[in-house]
Design a protein around this motif. Structure first.
Motif, PDB file in Angstrom:
ATOM      1  N   MET A 224       0.843  -1.190   0.000  1.00 25.73           N
ATOM      2  CA  MET A 224       0.000   0.000   0.000  1.00 25.73           C
ATOM      3  C   MET A 224       0.878   1.240   0.000  1.00 25.73           C
ATOM      4  O   MET A 224       2.054   1.174   0.317  1.00 25.73           O
ATOM      5  N   TYR A 225       0.273   2.365  -0.381  1.00 22.14           N
ATOM      6  CA  TYR A 225       0.907   3.653  -0.119  1.00 22.14           C
ATOM      7  C   TYR A 225      -0.156   4.650   0.285  1.00 22.14           C
ATOM      8  O   TYR A 225      -1.363   4.432   0.077  1.00 22.14           O
ATOM      9  N   VAL A 226       0.286   5.748   0.901  1.00 21.74           N
ATOM     10  CA  VAL A 226      -0.636   6.733   1.457  1.00 21.74           C
ATOM     11  C   VAL A 226      -0.224   8.117   0.975  1.00 21.74           C
ATOM     12  O   VAL A 226       0.964   8.391   0.786  1.00 21.74           O
ATOM     13  N   THR A 227      -1.223   8.970   0.750  1.00 25.49           N
ATOM     14  CA  THR A 227      -0.943  10.354   0.377  1.00 25.49           C
ATOM     15  C   THR A 227      -1.641  11.302   1.348  1.00 25.49           C
ATOM     16  O   THR A 227      -2.739  11.027   1.831  1.00 25.49           O
ATOM     17  N   ALA A 228      -0.969  12.415   1.625  1.00 22.78           N
ATOM     18  CA  ALA A 228      -1.544  13.510   2.408  1.00 22.78           C
ATOM     19  C   ALA A 228      -1.638  14.708   1.470  1.00 22.78           C
ATOM     20  O   ALA A 228      -0.634  15.111   0.878  1.00 22.78           O
ATOM     21  N   SER A 229      -2.842  15.270   1.330  1.00 24.45           N
ATOM     22  CA  SER A 229      -3.068  16.257   0.278  1.00 24.45           C
ATOM     23  C   SER A 229      -3.461  17.626   0.814  1.00 24.45           C
ATOM     24  O   SER A 229      -3.945  17.760   1.942  1.00 24.45           O
ATOM     25  N   LYS A 230      -3.312  18.626  -0.042  1.00 24.16           N
ATOM     26  CA  LYS A 230      -3.627  20.003   0.331  1.00 24.16           C
ATOM     27  C   LYS A 230      -5.125  20.207   0.535  1.00 24.16           C
ATOM     28  O   LYS A 230      -5.540  21.184   1.174  1.00 24.16           O
ATOM     29  N   ASP A 231      -5.946  19.304  -0.007  1.00 25.38           N
ATOM     30  CA  ASP A 231      -7.387  19.419   0.193  1.00 25.38           C
ATOM     31  C   ASP A 231      -7.829  18.839   1.534  1.00 25.38           C
ATOM     32  O   ASP A 231      -9.028  18.753   1.818  1.00 25.38           O
ATOM     33  N   GLY A 232      -6.871  18.419   2.375  1.00 18.13           N
ATOM     34  CA  GLY A 232      -7.180  17.908   3.705  1.00 18.13           C
ATOM     35  C   GLY A 232      -7.438  16.421   3.769  1.00 18.13           C
ATOM     36  O   GLY A 232      -7.703  15.880   4.848  1.00 18.13           O
ATOM     37  N   ALA A 233      -7.344  15.727   2.644  1.00 14.02           N
ATOM     38  CA  ALA A 233      -7.664  14.297   2.601  1.00 14.02           C
ATOM     39  C   ALA A 233      -6.433  13.426   2.788  1.00 14.02           C
ATOM     40  O   ALA A 233      -5.321  13.781   2.390  1.00 14.02           O
ATOM     41  N   ILE A 234      -6.657  12.259   3.401  1.00 11.52           N
ATOM     42  CA  ILE A 234      -5.688  11.168   3.456  1.00 11.52           C
ATOM     43  C   ILE A 234      -6.234  10.061   2.565  1.00 11.52           C
ATOM     44  O   ILE A 234      -7.372   9.626   2.735  1.00 11.52           O
ATOM     45  N   ARG A 235      -5.432   9.629   1.589  1.00 13.90           N
ATOM     46  CA  ARG A 235      -5.903   8.594   0.662  1.00 13.90           C
ATOM     47  C   ARG A 235      -4.973   7.384   0.713  1.00 13.90           C
ATOM     48  O   ARG A 235      -3.747   7.530   0.754  1.00 13.90           O
ATOM     49  N   LEU A 236      -5.584   6.206   0.693  1.00 11.61           N
ATOM     50  CA  LEU A 236      -4.853   4.939   0.701  1.00 11.61           C
ATOM     51  C   LEU A 236      -4.946   4.304  -0.674  1.00 11.61           C
ATOM     52  O   LEU A 236      -6.018   4.268  -1.275  1.00 11.61           O
ATOM     53  N   TRP A 237      -3.821   3.782  -1.150  1.00 12.33           N
ATOM     54  CA  TRP A 237      -3.718   3.259  -2.511  1.00 12.33           C
ATOM     55  C   TRP A 237      -3.194   1.828  -2.484  1.00 12.33           C
ATOM     56  O   TRP A 237      -2.325   1.487  -1.670  1.00 12.33           O
ATOM     57  N   ASP A 238      -3.705   0.995  -3.386  1.00 11.55           N
ATOM     58  CA  ASP A 238      -3.224  -0.379  -3.526  1.00 11.55           C
ATOM     59  C   ASP A 238      -1.865  -0.352  -4.208  1.00 11.55           C
ATOM     60  O   ASP A 238      -1.705   0.236  -5.282  1.00 11.55           O
ATOM     61  N   GLY A 239      -0.878  -1.000  -3.595  1.00 10.38           N
ATOM     62  CA  GLY A 239       0.487  -0.957  -4.105  1.00 10.38           C
ATOM     63  C   GLY A 239       0.696  -1.725  -5.384  1.00 10.38           C
ATOM     64  O   GLY A 239       1.729  -1.565  -6.040  1.00 10.38           O
ATOM     65  N   ILE A 240      -0.262  -2.580  -5.777  1.00  3.26           N
ATOM     66  CA  ILE A 240      -0.122  -3.366  -7.006  1.00  3.26           C
ATOM     67  C   ILE A 240      -0.950  -2.773  -8.137  1.00  3.26           C
ATOM     68  O   ILE A 240      -0.458  -2.542  -9.235  1.00  3.26           O
ATOM     69  N   THR A 241      -2.221  -2.479  -7.871  1.00  2.00           N
ATOM     70  CA  THR A 241      -3.099  -1.951  -8.922  1.00  2.00           C
ATOM     71  C   THR A 241      -2.998  -0.438  -9.065  1.00  2.00           C
ATOM     72  O   THR A 241      -3.454   0.126 -10.060  1.00  2.00           O
ATOM     73  N   ALA A 242      -2.432   0.234  -8.060  1.00  4.28           N
ATOM     74  CA  ALA A 242      -2.335   1.700  -8.016  1.00  4.28           C
ATOM     75  C   ALA A 242      -3.699   2.367  -7.913  1.00  4.28           C
ATOM     76  O   ALA A 242      -3.828   3.559  -8.176  1.00  4.28           O
ATOM     77  N   ASN A 243      -4.717   1.613  -7.520  1.00  8.60           N
ATOM     78  CA  ASN A 243      -6.051   2.190  -7.346  1.00  8.60           C
ATOM     79  C   ASN A 243      -6.200   2.786  -5.954  1.00  8.60           C
ATOM     80  O   ASN A 243      -5.653   2.261  -4.979  1.00  8.60           O
TER      81      ASN A 243
END
Length: 434
Positions: free
Chosen positions: A286-305
């Protein structure tokens, strides 16, 4: 009769091995929050979904097996394209403990004491020191600046500097300085499998430096992105690199071909969703992003979804940092709403909140110490380093930062009680347990 009995015993033993293997697979998928896959395997193999197995046990056995297979082969002979995978599997650090943050409520009054640290001014950039990163083995630490330079420090030499009486005179801890960007450096990372340092900058480039080359002052490879590169993170294998940019979707690069992959699946794309930080989990699943819009998003490390969006994780304020715990079950985030939050990966549930530090202006970091028992961050208003007990959420220490103006970045050593701070005053400080 003996052959028949022997075959029967072998069949029984094989059955036990298959059941054990299936149990490890289910437990591995479950521990990595791949619930749907774990459920499917459990159902197909008639394995209990909640079967107990130590976290990372399957990875440990696979790593040992591949290493043994490699040792048994004649020199120069490769068993398969995956023969070196064992060396790249991320395993728990020796002595590391996994903390189950969801098992207990906040128990006030039972907080641990954070050990005292000494601090030392290491060096200065010519402009704001914007970011810092330790190497995975803790031997090096690099800093990046608004002056476009990158400094590389050797931790063993920093420790020599801290000694009261250096036998060989003054010790220079900066082993080299790189000059290759034309705009401020935003983030850094080390390849887990080699001697490569990578940087992302406002000049829309990602640059690769080989720190083993003594005289090299410039990068040997460059990725030209289309956006300001705000954050970078290597996959544990070292073969892929994530870039968080002014674009709302992480850019995933194959570092061997430089091909870029973008997810087509982001359910709540926001034009103001520039990524402040992107980080892989320790297994790369998995990977995680912290964004300027205030959201935390989790992503599948294989499909990139994008598999989960925690919208308004920090209200309408920017989410400035996000990192996984070592067991990948939780994400620690920081925002310009002056909160630090711990989220459960599997459900997106808010588990804990750490309050008492003001950070509303800088791209502030919240980080774990090496054992994940404590959380460190910055109080901009009082120019202090704040430390919380990760389990109880209580503040256990407040230390003057020793910077002129609040630091804008912290990074903790992955192997010992030491961390580094970077300041708007251009200085770099090293902190080590007394």
């Amino acid at each position: 009769m003996e052959n028949s009995s022997s075959r029967s015993e072998q069949t029984v033993e094989d059955g036990k091995l298959y059941r054990h293997l299936n149990s490890l697979i289910v437990a591995h998928l479950r521990h990595n929050n791949l619930t749907q896959a774990a459920t499917a395997v459990a159902s197909a193999t008639m394995t209990p979904f909640n079967v107990q197995a130590p976290p990372n046990k399957l990875l440990q056995l696979l790593s040992k097996g591949l290493a043994a297979e490699k040792d048994d082969l004649p020199r120069g002979i490769s068993s398969s394209p995956f023969q070196d995978l064992g060396a790249s599997l991320p395993l728990p650090r020796p002595g590391a403990t996994t903390i189950d943050f969801s098992s207990l409520s906040d128990i006030k009054g039972s907080s641990k004491s954070f050990p005292k640290h000494e601090t030392r001014h290491l060096s200065e950039h010519k402009n704001v020191a914007r970011c810092a990163r330790f190497s995975p083995d803790g031997r090096f630490v690099a800093t990046g600046s608004a002056d476009t330079s990158i400094k590389l420090f050797e931790v063993s030499k920093i420790k020599q500097m801290l000694l009261p009486d250096a036998k060989d005179g003054p010790v220079r801890s900066v082993v080299k300085t790189y000059y290759d960007h034309i705009q401020p450096v935003n983030d850094l990372d080390f390849n887990p499998q080699g001697t490569i340092l990578v940087s992302g900058a406002k000049d829309q480039t990602i640059k690769f430096f080989d720190i083993s080359k003594t005289n090299a002052k410039r990068s040997y490879r460059v990725i030209q992105d289309t956006h300001n590169v705000r954050s970078v993170s290597f996959h544990p294998s070292g073969d892929f690199l994530l870039a968080g940019t002014d674009h709302a979707i992480p850019h995933l690069y194959d570092i061997n071909t430089f091909q870029c992959y973008l997810s087509a699946n982001i359910p709540d794309a926001n034009p103001n969703g520039a990524i402040n930080q992107v980080r892989y989990s320790c297994s790369g699943s998995m990977y995680v992003t912290a964004s300027k819009d205030g959201a935390i998003r989790l992503w599948d490390g294989i499909t990139a979804n994008c598999v989960r969006s925690i919208t308004a994780a920090h209200g309408t304020a920017e989410a400035t940092s996000a990192v996984f715990t070592s067991d990948q079950r939780f994400v620690l985030s920081c925002g310009k709403d002056s909160t630090i939050k711990l989220w459960e990966v599997g459900s997106g549930r808010l588990v804990k909140q750490y309050l008492g530090a003001i950070h509303t202006q800088l791209r502030c970091q919240a980080i774990f110490n090496a054992t994940e028992e404590f959380i460190l961050s910055i109080d901009e208003l009082n120019n202090e380093v704040i430390i919380w007990d990760a389990m109880t959420t209580e503040i256990v220490a407040k230390w003057p930062s020793n910077h002129v103006g609040a630091p804008r970045w912290l990074d903790h050593s992955p192997v010992e009680s030491a961390f580094i701070s970077c300041g708007t005053d251009r200085s770099i400080r090293f902190w080590k347990e007394v």
